[in-house]
Structure formats: structure tokens, C-alpha cells
Write a protein that holds these residues in place. Structure first.
Motif, PDB file in Angstrom:
ATOM      1  N   VAL B  11       0.878  -1.161   0.000  1.00 11.87           N
ATOM      2  CA  VAL B  11       0.000   0.000   0.000  1.00 11.87           C
ATOM      3  C   VAL B  11       0.913   1.208   0.000  1.00 11.87           C
ATOM      4  CG1 VAL B  11      -1.982   1.094   1.090  1.00 11.87           C
ATOM      5  CG2 VAL B  11      -1.400  -1.266   1.657  1.00 11.87           C
ATOM      6  N   GLY B  12       0.644   2.146  -0.884  1.00 16.17           N
ATOM      7  CA  GLY B  12       1.573   3.273  -1.006  1.00 16.17           C
ATOM      8  C   GLY B  12       2.937   2.679  -1.318  1.00 16.17           C
ATOM      9  N   ASN B  14       4.613   1.010   1.113  1.00 16.96           N
ATOM     10  CA  ASN B  14       4.898   0.057   2.190  1.00 16.96           C
ATOM     11  C   ASN B  14       4.508  -1.355   1.806  1.00 16.96           C
ATOM     12  OD1 ASN B  14       5.451   2.397   3.504  1.00 16.96           O
ATOM     13  ND2 ASN B  14       3.730   2.283   4.944  1.00 16.96           N
ATOM     14  N   ILE B  16       3.239  -4.609   2.779  1.00 15.89           N
ATOM     15  CA  ILE B  16       2.470  -5.022   3.956  1.00 15.89           C
ATOM     16  C   ILE B  16       2.325  -6.548   4.024  1.00 15.89           C
ATOM     17  CG2 ILE B  16       0.326  -4.692   5.271  1.00 15.89           C
ATOM     18  CD1 ILE B  16       1.769  -2.061   4.840  1.00 15.89           C
ATOM     19  N   PRO B  35      -2.621  -8.396  15.644  1.00 12.27           N
ATOM     20  CA  PRO B  35      -2.530  -7.059  16.245  1.00 12.27           C
ATOM     21  C   PRO B  35      -2.875  -5.961  15.245  1.00 12.27           C
ATOM     22  CG  PRO B  35      -0.340  -7.935  15.791  1.00 12.27           C
ATOM     23  CD  PRO B  35      -1.310  -9.037  15.515  1.00 12.27           C
ATOM     24  N   ASN B  36      -3.190  -4.783  15.770  1.00 13.06           N
ATOM     25  CA  ASN B  36      -3.476  -3.621  14.919  1.00 13.06           C
ATOM     26  C   ASN B  36      -2.323  -3.380  13.957  1.00 13.06           C
ATOM     27  OD1 ASN B  36      -4.919  -2.057  17.799  1.00 13.06           O
ATOM     28  ND2 ASN B  36      -6.016  -2.902  16.065  1.00 13.06           N
ATOM     29  N   GLY B  37      -2.682  -3.083  12.753  1.00 11.18           N
ATOM     30  CA  GLY B  37      -1.652  -2.770  11.761  1.00 11.18           C
ATOM     31  C   GLY B  37      -0.939  -3.986  11.202  1.00 11.18           C
ATOM     32  N   GLY B  38      -1.408  -5.175  11.537  1.00 11.06           N
ATOM     33  CA  GLY B  38      -0.749  -6.406  11.107  1.00 11.06           C
ATOM     34  C   GLY B  38      -0.961  -6.737   9.639  1.00 11.06           C
ATOM     35  N   GLY B  39      -2.034  -6.190   9.048  1.00 16.91           N
ATOM     36  CA  GLY B  39      -2.279  -6.423   7.627  1.00 16.91           C
ATOM     37  C   GLY B  39      -3.578  -7.159   7.310  1.00 16.91           C
ATOM     38  N   LYS B  40      -4.478  -7.276   8.297  1.00 15.24           N
ATOM     39  CA  LYS B  40      -5.731  -8.013   8.082  1.00 15.24           C
ATOM     40  C   LYS B  40      -6.608  -7.326   7.032  1.00 15.24           C
ATOM     41  CE  LYS B  40      -6.787  -7.623  12.458  1.00 15.24           C
ATOM     42  NZ  LYS B  40      -5.598  -6.821  12.859  1.00 15.24           N
ATOM     43  N   THR B  41      -6.821  -6.010   7.242  1.00 17.35           N
ATOM     44  CA  THR B  41      -7.623  -5.264   6.272  1.00 17.35           C
ATOM     45  C   THR B  41      -6.949  -5.292   4.900  1.00 17.35           C
ATOM     46  OG1 THR B  41      -8.540  -3.843   7.982  1.00 17.35           O
ATOM     47  CG2 THR B  41      -8.560  -2.965   5.740  1.00 17.35           C
ATOM     48  N   THR B  42      -5.634  -5.164   4.911  1.00 12.81           N
ATOM     49  CA  THR B  42      -4.891  -5.206   3.649  1.00 12.81           C
ATOM     50  C   THR B  42      -5.149  -6.528   2.919  1.00 12.81           C
ATOM     51  OG1 THR B  42      -3.190  -3.811   4.616  1.00 12.81           O
ATOM     52  CG2 THR B  42      -2.584  -5.020   2.628  1.00 12.81           C
ATOM     53  N   GLN B  85     -14.412  -2.245   6.957  1.00 14.64           N
ATOM     54  CA  GLN B  85     -14.216  -1.792   8.335  1.00 14.64           C
ATOM     55  C   GLN B  85     -14.616  -0.322   8.445  1.00 14.64           C
ATOM     56  OE1 GLN B  85     -10.135  -2.328   9.639  1.00 14.64           O
ATOM     57  NE2 GLN B  85     -10.578  -1.765  11.761  1.00 14.64           N
ATOM     58  N   GLU B 157     -14.042  -7.074  10.833  1.00 14.95           N
ATOM     59  CA  GLU B 157     -14.531  -6.678  12.159  1.00 14.95           C
ATOM     60  C   GLU B 157     -16.023  -6.397  12.184  1.00 14.95           C
ATOM     61  OE1 GLU B 157     -12.130  -3.936  14.328  1.00 14.95           O
ATOM     62  OE2 GLU B 157     -10.270  -4.559  13.355  1.00 14.95           O
ATOM     63  N   HIS B 196     -11.277  -9.066  16.593  1.00  9.85           N
ATOM     64  CA  HIS B 196     -10.320  -8.862  17.685  1.00  9.85           C
ATOM     65  C   HIS B 196     -10.801  -9.549  18.955  1.00  9.85           C
ATOM     66  CE1 HIS B 196      -7.429  -6.234  15.855  1.00  9.85           C
ATOM     67  NE2 HIS B 196      -8.382  -5.440  15.387  1.00  9.85           N
TER      68      HIS B 196
HETATM   69  N1  LIG Z   1      -2.643   4.037   2.257  1.00  9.89           N
HETATM   70  C1  LIG Z   1      -1.661   3.560   3.042  1.00  9.89           C
HETATM   71  N2  LIG Z   1      -0.409   4.036   2.934  1.00  9.89           N
HETATM   72  C2  LIG Z   1       0.600   3.543   3.729  1.00  9.89           C
HETATM   73  N3  LIG Z   1       0.400   2.606   4.645  1.00  9.89           N
HETATM   74  C3  LIG Z   1      -0.834   2.108   4.800  1.00  9.89           C
HETATM   75  C4  LIG Z   1      -1.924   2.543   4.019  1.00  9.89           C
HETATM   76  N4  LIG Z   1      -3.029   1.870   4.381  1.00  9.89           N
HETATM   77  C5  LIG Z   1      -2.618   1.033   5.375  1.00  9.89           C
HETATM   78  N5  LIG Z   1      -1.322   1.170   5.627  1.00  9.89           N
HETATM   79  C6  LIG Z   1      -0.519   0.468   6.655  1.00  9.89           C
HETATM   80  O1  LIG Z   1      -0.601  -0.912   6.439  1.00  9.89           O
HETATM   81  C7  LIG Z   1      -0.477  -1.588   7.679  1.00  9.89           C
HETATM   82  C8  LIG Z   1      -1.557  -2.656   7.761  1.00  9.89           C
HETATM   83  O2  LIG Z   1      -2.806  -2.027   7.898  1.00  9.89           O
HETATM   84  P1  LIG Z   1      -4.153  -2.843   7.974  1.00  9.89           P
HETATM   85  O3  LIG Z   1      -5.254  -1.859   7.897  1.00  9.89           O
HETATM   86  O4  LIG Z   1      -4.127  -3.918   6.981  1.00  9.89           O
HETATM   87  O5  LIG Z   1      -4.046  -3.460   9.430  1.00  9.89           O
HETATM   88  P2  LIG Z   1      -5.110  -4.308  10.243  1.00  9.89           P
HETATM   89  O6  LIG Z   1      -4.458  -5.588  10.574  1.00  9.89           O
HETATM   90  O7  LIG Z   1      -6.387  -4.357   9.554  1.00  9.89           O
HETATM   91  O8  LIG Z   1      -5.218  -3.448  11.578  1.00  9.89           O
HETATM   92  P3  LIG Z   1      -6.483  -3.128  12.541  1.00  9.89           P
HETATM   93  O9  LIG Z   1      -6.614  -4.275  13.452  1.00  9.89           O
HETATM   94  O10 LIG Z   1      -6.041  -1.902  13.265  1.00  9.89           O
HETATM   95  O11 LIG Z   1      -7.666  -2.890  11.686  1.00  9.89           O
HETATM   96  C9  LIG Z   1      -0.590  -0.521   8.745  1.00  9.89           C
HETATM   97  O12 LIG Z   1       0.712  -0.260   9.260  1.00  9.89           O
HETATM   98  C10 LIG Z   1      -1.105   0.670   8.013  1.00  9.89           C
HETATM   99  O13 LIG Z   1      -0.675   1.883   8.577  1.00  9.89           O
END
Ligand SMILES: Nc1ncnc2c1ncn2[C@@H]1O[C@H](COP(=O)(O)OP(=O)(O)OP(=O)(O)O)[C@@H](O)[C@H]1O
Ligand SMILES: [Mg+2]
Lengths: 413, 242
Positions: B11-12, B14, B16, B35-42, B85, B157, B196
Motif C-alpha cells: 500500500v503506497g 509500504n 504489507i 494485532p493492529n496494523g498487522g495487515g488483516k484489512t490489507t 471496516q 470486524e 479482535h
Molecule cells: N494508504 C496507506 N499508505 C501507507 N500505509 C498504509 C496505508 N493503508 C494502510 N497502511 C498500513 O498498512 C499496515 C496494515 O494495515 P491494515 O489496515 O491492513 O491493518 P489491520 O491488521 O487491519 O489493523 P487493525 O486491526 O487496526 O484494523 C498498517 O501499518 C497501516 O498503517
């Protein structure tokens, strides 16, 4: 009576013939010849096809099935006016010239909401009058089907000056749909339209103006409404076709207690159109309320000025202005100019929101995840943005407007 | 149903997702924790084909079709649906209008029934998601999915921020959506549920659970084992498996 009236206003008008308008491109009126007289028609279905088609695009129901009455003028000739049988004792629809001869009370309405010397366009309308309609809904009459009017120009390089008077007597309710249009072969011209609205106690009018001009047309409507106690005035304006220039700043003065006004405009700027459209609500009476909503898409080389003015003159008033735009081309320009005036009214509540921005990627992608193609997503979002639902129109007309918006978009975007 | 092979996505700028392998069979429902930011939504967005998520390497197969390069609408038409989400709102378009043009169930009666089922009847004339509360947004998403009726359902979620009564309502409807009311051997729909808390498991039986940390699946087990691990130790012990 007519003679006295005209002398008084003609003098004022003469002094204003060179007075430029406060906004918009200045037009040299000498460029435009007077339009010729044309004959009468028996029914709308007997109109030449090209005129019928142009009328349809401006929201006219040529079958008249879903309308209570019709007024139609081409150039400066009234070619048709009719009230459907079941509405005969409820509404009056005649040429304004006939009204001036027939009704002494016209004195109370002629140039009473709009100033004759406002600018050269109002002056010109007075000095070279070319009909216009007089529509009156009688006291207490609730007209379920819309009244329609259609003003057309047929010949090239011609001017149409019309002066309309619309009166809703006490407790009356009606919807008027007025289309201005030209058949495809007409390319240039000037339309000046004066409209004075008088919405009396407890009355309600929804007035919808749909414009369908051509690339080399200049349009200068001048309208104002006087809204009395408990009365409501809703003014809708729809412009979806290219035009050389249009400038207007209609106003509603809410003089009576609890009066309400709502202005809605849907503007699609195409090609080289220069569009300057505002709306003004003057909140004079106690507890009056106003709303001005405008949605604009600016495409090609078009320029749109979306203005709005709310003037609070009473402590108990409330009004909101909502102006949003989308720029669909790199060569387009949009100005959103909201203005709030609290005039010696410390408690008046006036607010506005103005925003210009593209269609959000996130929304497009959201809809795509639901299975809509990118194009379908953009269409739906555009339709939502150019929110025809707020106009409160009959379903058929709303649907045809939606279609027109889609077609306008498909042409370029 | 779904086969993900060695998936890398960014993403961008990064990176992931770092080498995800995941198989989901027809009729299978899995939970995804982490955990938050782990990449689930990604991960869910990448499966859906959302344009901001770029696949760098690897492959996604859906019912044996390679969908790695398909757009979200093409994937939706094949039968993938997602509950966002953080869904956006759409001005001037009401929920009913949207429901009627979502490919799938078009007819008015079905729309009304779906709205009734998820208690969204009073929202049909409202602008899509505009001014909706947290719980209303979730119901709006479930309502749209009911209208779309996908084969593979990605739920991000579904229960967060939802009160107890509404969790039960959402749970019941998701069960219906996942075909859990069918006889076991007739069940063909699949789902990935990001959670979660695991509260949603009180309503939906899942077959498997995964833990996703820092773009990698670090653990697989029964849903109860996964949930218990997370409840007892958080992600401390999982970190060691990275
Ligand atoms: N547009 C973006 N540009 C850069 N980084 C991004 C972007 N969107 C998401 N990220 C990063 O990707 C990583 C994974 O995010 P993601 O939303 O997949 O996490 P998650 O596991 O769903 O977390 P949560 O439990 O908080 O929902 C995070 O560090 C987030 O900041
Ligand atoms: Mg997430």
C-alpha cells in the motif's frame, strides 16, 4: 391604466438603458434584432416536430395529459395557451399584455418585485415588451397537476424579452414547470426574462425552470418573489446544455411571518459556457427560513460562478446555504461565493457550506466492490451529486432529468 | 473456493503482505486475528482487488480462476463480497437506490425483506452511510451484502463497536449469508472473518483460525484454540513464531 403604467416605467427604463448589470458578461443589446411575429397553433401536438422535440428537452409535456394548463410563446408571439377543463375556475393563464388590459390590479404587481431600472436588461424588457405570461392560481385552489409554460426562440440573432407575472392567491398551491428552449437550427440570440412572483398568505409555489439553450445564446433572467405570511416559495433551476452566457441572481423576500423559501440549482457547465447563477433570500419577517442549495459540474472550458446570499433582517430567522461543485476538466473554472449578511439581527442564524472537489476515488471503489463497473459507479455518484430528488418534481420529469444528466456526462467525461 | 499463493502486496510504498499462503474450501469459514496494523484489512482488500493495494508477487485463485489482475467489480461479479471496516458515505444516493443496482437481487420485495431482516427499513430512504452511527454502518454493510449475496464473504470486524443486541442480529444475518442454515453437506459459501474479540463466534461456527502478524500468517488452529491463545497471552507468544 396600461398607458399610465407604461409611461411611469418607460421613463425609468430609458434612464437605465446603458446600465451594466452587477454581474456577468456585458452584452451589446444593439446586436440583437427584434423577433418576428408567428402564427397561432391549435394544440401542442400540431407544433412542428423540431419545436416539439426542443420543448420536450425542456420538460414540456406536449400531450398535456399530466399538466393542468399550458402557456407557450415563440419569439414574441403567444402561440398557445390553454387551461385543462377541470382547472378552468381555478387558474388563469393569459398573455401578460392581456392581463394588463384586463386587470386594474396589475398595478400592484407590475415592476413591484423587480426594479425596472435594475439594469439595461430590465430596461430593455420594459422598452421593447414582447409578452410573457400571467399565471394566477385563485384563492385556496390546490392544483395537483403542474402548470407548464414554454418560451422559445426560433429565428437567429433575435431577442426575446418577456415579462411574467405569477400570483398565488391566499392558500393556493401549485407547481409550475417552465422550459426555455430552442430548436437545434437556432444558434444565437438573447433571452431576457423578467419574472415577478407574489406568493400570498399560506400559499405554496414550486417553480421549476429548465433551460436548454445553444452555444451562442445569452440569457438574462431577472426574477424576484415576495412571500407573505406562512407561504412557501420553492425555486428550482436546471441548466444542462451549453450556453454562451447566463447571468441571474433571483431573490425571494420573505416579508410575512413564517414564510419560507428554498432555491435549488443544478448546473452543468459545458463547452465555453459562462454561467453566473446566484440566489438570494431576504429574511425580513419573523420566524422566516431559507435554504439555497446549488450543485455544479464544470466541464470543458466552462466557467461557473455559484453565488448565494442570505440576508437576515430579523432576530428569529434561520437560513442555510449549501454550494458544492465538481471540476471535470483541467480547463474549467468554478467560483463558489457564499455570502451571509446579518442586518441588525443579532440572533439570526445563517450558515453555509461550500466545497469544490473531485468525485472521491474511495466512493467509486466502494461501489465497484459491490459489483458496479467504474462507469456505473461514477454515474450513480454524479446522479447523487446532481441530486434531482431535492427538486420535488413529478417522477416522470425527475427521471427524464436524470437521463439528461447522464447523457450530458457521457458526452465528454 | 479461494487459494492464495505466496502473496506479496503493498500500500503506497509500504510492503504489507509478505508471503501469504491461504486455502479456503467451499463451505469453510475462517477467522483471522492479529494485532493492529498487522495487515488483516490489507489482506481482505487485496482479495477484493481494491486498487490502492498492489500485488507485487504471488497469485489469487477464486474457484480455479486466476483473479490476481481483476478489478473489484469483476471479482464482485464472480461472487466475492466485502464488509468494510470503514465504509465511505455517498451523498444524494439513498440506500434503496444502491441496493437496487447492486448486481444480484434486484427486486423490490427482496430488498425490503433484507432491510427488515437487518433492521434497516427506516434507513432505505437515507443517503448511503451518511451520518450513520458505528452500529448502523455495520448493519448497512450487512444489508448490502444480503442484497449482493456473494459466495465468498470477507468480513472486516463485523462486531466492533456494535451493542450486544445488534451483534446478535448481525450474527444471525451473517449466518444466513454464509449459508449456515443449509444442511451441512449442502453448504457452499465461505467466509473470512476478521475479529479482535471473537464475540462473533457466539453466533457463527468457524472451521479454522489464523493469526496474521506483520504481513505473515504465523499460526493456524481451531478457532477456539486461536481465540484462547490470544485471550491468554495476547500476541506475545505468536511474535516468537514470526
Ligand atoms: N494508504 C496507506 N499508505 C501507507 N500505509 C498504509 C496505508 N493503508 C494502510 N497502511 C498500513 O498498512 C499496515 C496494515 O494495515 P491494515 O489496515 O491492513 O491493518 P489491520 O491488521 O487491519 O489493523 P487493525 O486491526 O487496526 O484494523 C498498517 O501499518 C497501516 O498503517
Ligand atoms: Mg483492519
Amino acid at each position: 391604466m396600461q398607458i399610465d403604467l407604461s409611461r411611469k416605467y418607460k421613463d425609468l427604463a430609458k434612464r437605465a438603458v446603458n446600465k451594466k448589470a452587477a454581474y456577468g458578461i456585458d452584452i451589446d443589446l444593439k446586436m440583437y434584432e427584434d423577433a418576428a411575429e408567428v402564427g397561432n397553433y391549435k394544440g401542442l401536438d400540431t407544433l412542428p416536430t423540431e419545436i416539439k422535440e426542443a420543448a420536450l428537452l425542456a420538460g414540456v409535456d406536449v400531450t398535456e395529459k399530466n399538466r393542468s394548463g399550458t402557456y407557450m410563446q415563440i419569439d414574441h408571439s403567444v402561440i398557445y395557451n390553454k387551461i385543462m377543463a377541470s382547472y378552468e375556475n381555478k387558474i388563469e393563464i393569459i398573455s401578460v399584455n392581456d392581463a394588463l388590459e384586463k386587470f386594474p390590479e396589475m398595478e400592484k404587481y407590475w415592476w413591484q418585485a423587480v426594479n425596472v431600472d435594475q439594469d439595461k436588461y430590465t430596461a430593455n424588457a420594459e422598452l421593447k415588451p414582447m409578452h410573457g405570461y400571467f399565471i394566477r392560481v385563485l384563492p385556496g385552489m390546490k392544483i395537483d397537476k403542474p402548470i407548464q409554460s414554454c418560451l422559445m426562440l426560433q429565428e437567429n440573432a433575435k431577442v426575446q424579452n418577456v415579462h411574467n407575472i405569477i400570483i398565488l392567491e391566499e392558500g393556493a398551491e401549485a407547481q409550475i414547470i417552465t422550459g426555455c428552449a430552442i430548436p437545434p437550427k437556432v444558434k444565437e440570440g438573447l433571452h431576457i426574462g423578467i419574472s415577478e412572483f407574489y406568493i400570498k398568505k399560506g400559499a405554496k409555489l414550486t417553480f421549476t425552470m429548465i433551460h436548454n439553450w445553444a452555444e451562442d445564446f445569452h440569457v438574462r433572467p431577472r426574477s424576484a418573489a415576495i412571500v407573505e405570511e406562512d407561504a412557501t416559495f420553492i425555486n428550482n433551476y436546471v441548466l444542462l446544455k451549453p450556453v454562451k452566457s447566463i447571468q441571474m441572481f433571483p431573490s425571494a423576500n420573505l416579508i410575512g411571518k413564517n414564510a419560507k423559501a428554498q432555491f435549488n440549482s443544478i448546473l452543468y457547465g459545458k463547452e465555453d459556457s459562462h454561467i453566473d447563477v446566484g440566489s438570494k433570500v431576504i429574511l425580513t419577517g419573523e420566524n422566516t427560513a431559507g435554504q439555497a442549495v446549488s450543485r455544479a459540474i464544470v466541464d470543458d472550458n466552462a466557467t461557473i460562478y455559484a453565488r448565494g446570499t442570505l440576508i437576515g433582517k430579523n432576530d428569529t430567522v434561520k437560513a442555510h446555504l449549501d454550494c458544492r461543485g465538481i471540476l471535470a476538466s483541467k480547463d474549467a473554472v468554478m467560483y463558489a461565493i457564499p455570502e451571509l449578511v446579518a442586518d441588525k439581527s443579532t440572533h439570526a442564524k445563517l450558515s453555509h457550506e461550500a466545497a469544490i472537489g473531485p468525485i472521491g476515488e474511495e466512493e467509486i471503489e466502494y461501489l465497484m466492490a459491490r459489483g458496479l463497473s467504474k462507469d456505473e459507479a461514477v454515474t450513480l455518484i454524479t446522479q447523487g451529486f446532481m441530486d434531482t430528488k431535492i427538486l420535488g418534481l413529478p417522477e416522470m420529469l425527475e427521471n427524464s432529468l436524470k437521463e439528461m444528466i447522464n447523457r450530458t456526462r457521457d458526452d465528454t467525461m | 473456493m479461494l487459494e492464495i499463493k505466496n502473496l506479496y502486496a503493498q500500500v503506497g510504498n509500504n510492503l504489507i503482505l509478505k508471503g501469504i499462503n491461504l486455502n479456503i474450501k467451499d463451505g469453510e469459514v475462517v477467522i483471522l486475528m492479529g494485532p493492529n496494523g498487522g495487515g488483516k484489512t490489507t489482506l481482505l482488500h487485496t482479495i477484493m482487488g481494491m486498487p490502492k493495494y498492489k500485488i507485487i508477487d504471488g497469485q489469487i485463485l477464486f474457484n480455479e480462476i486466476d483473479i490476481t489482475n481483476l478489478s473489484p467489480d469483476e471479482r464482485a461479479k464472480l461472487g466475492i463480497g466485502i464488509m468494510f471496516q470503514k465504509p465511505p458515505y455517498i451523498r444524494g444516493v439513498n440506500l434503496k437506490e444502491l441496493a437496487s443496482i447492486i448486481p444480484g437481487h434486484k427486486d423490490n420485495k427482496v430488498i425490503e425483506e433484507n432491510a427488515e431482516a437487518i433492521d434497516m427499513k427506516d434507513y432505505l430512504e437515507r443517503e448511503v452511510n451518511f451520518g450513520f452511527s458505528g452500529g448502523e454502518l455495520k448493519r448497512s454493510e450487512v444489508f448490502q451484502l444480503l442484497c449482493q449475496d456473494p459466495k465468498l464473504i470477507l468480513l472486516d470486524e463485523p462486531e466492533s463497536g456494535v451493542d450486544i443486541e445488534n451483534i446478535s442480529l448481525i450474527g444471525k444475518n451473517l449466518n444466513k449469508l454464509l449459508g449456515k442454515e443449509e444442511k451441512i453437506k449442502n453448504r457452499v459459501k465461505s467466509g473470512i472473518i476478521v475479529t479482535h474479540t471473537g464475540y462473533i463466534l457466539d453466533y457463527i461456527n468457524a472451521n479454522k483460525g489464523f493469526i496474521l502478524i506483520d504481513g505473515k500468517i504465523v499460526c493456524e488452529g481451531t478457532p477456539n484454540d486461536i481465540l484462547e491463545e490470544v485471550r491468554k497471552y495476547g500476541y506475545r507468544r505468536c511474535q516468537q513464531c514470526k
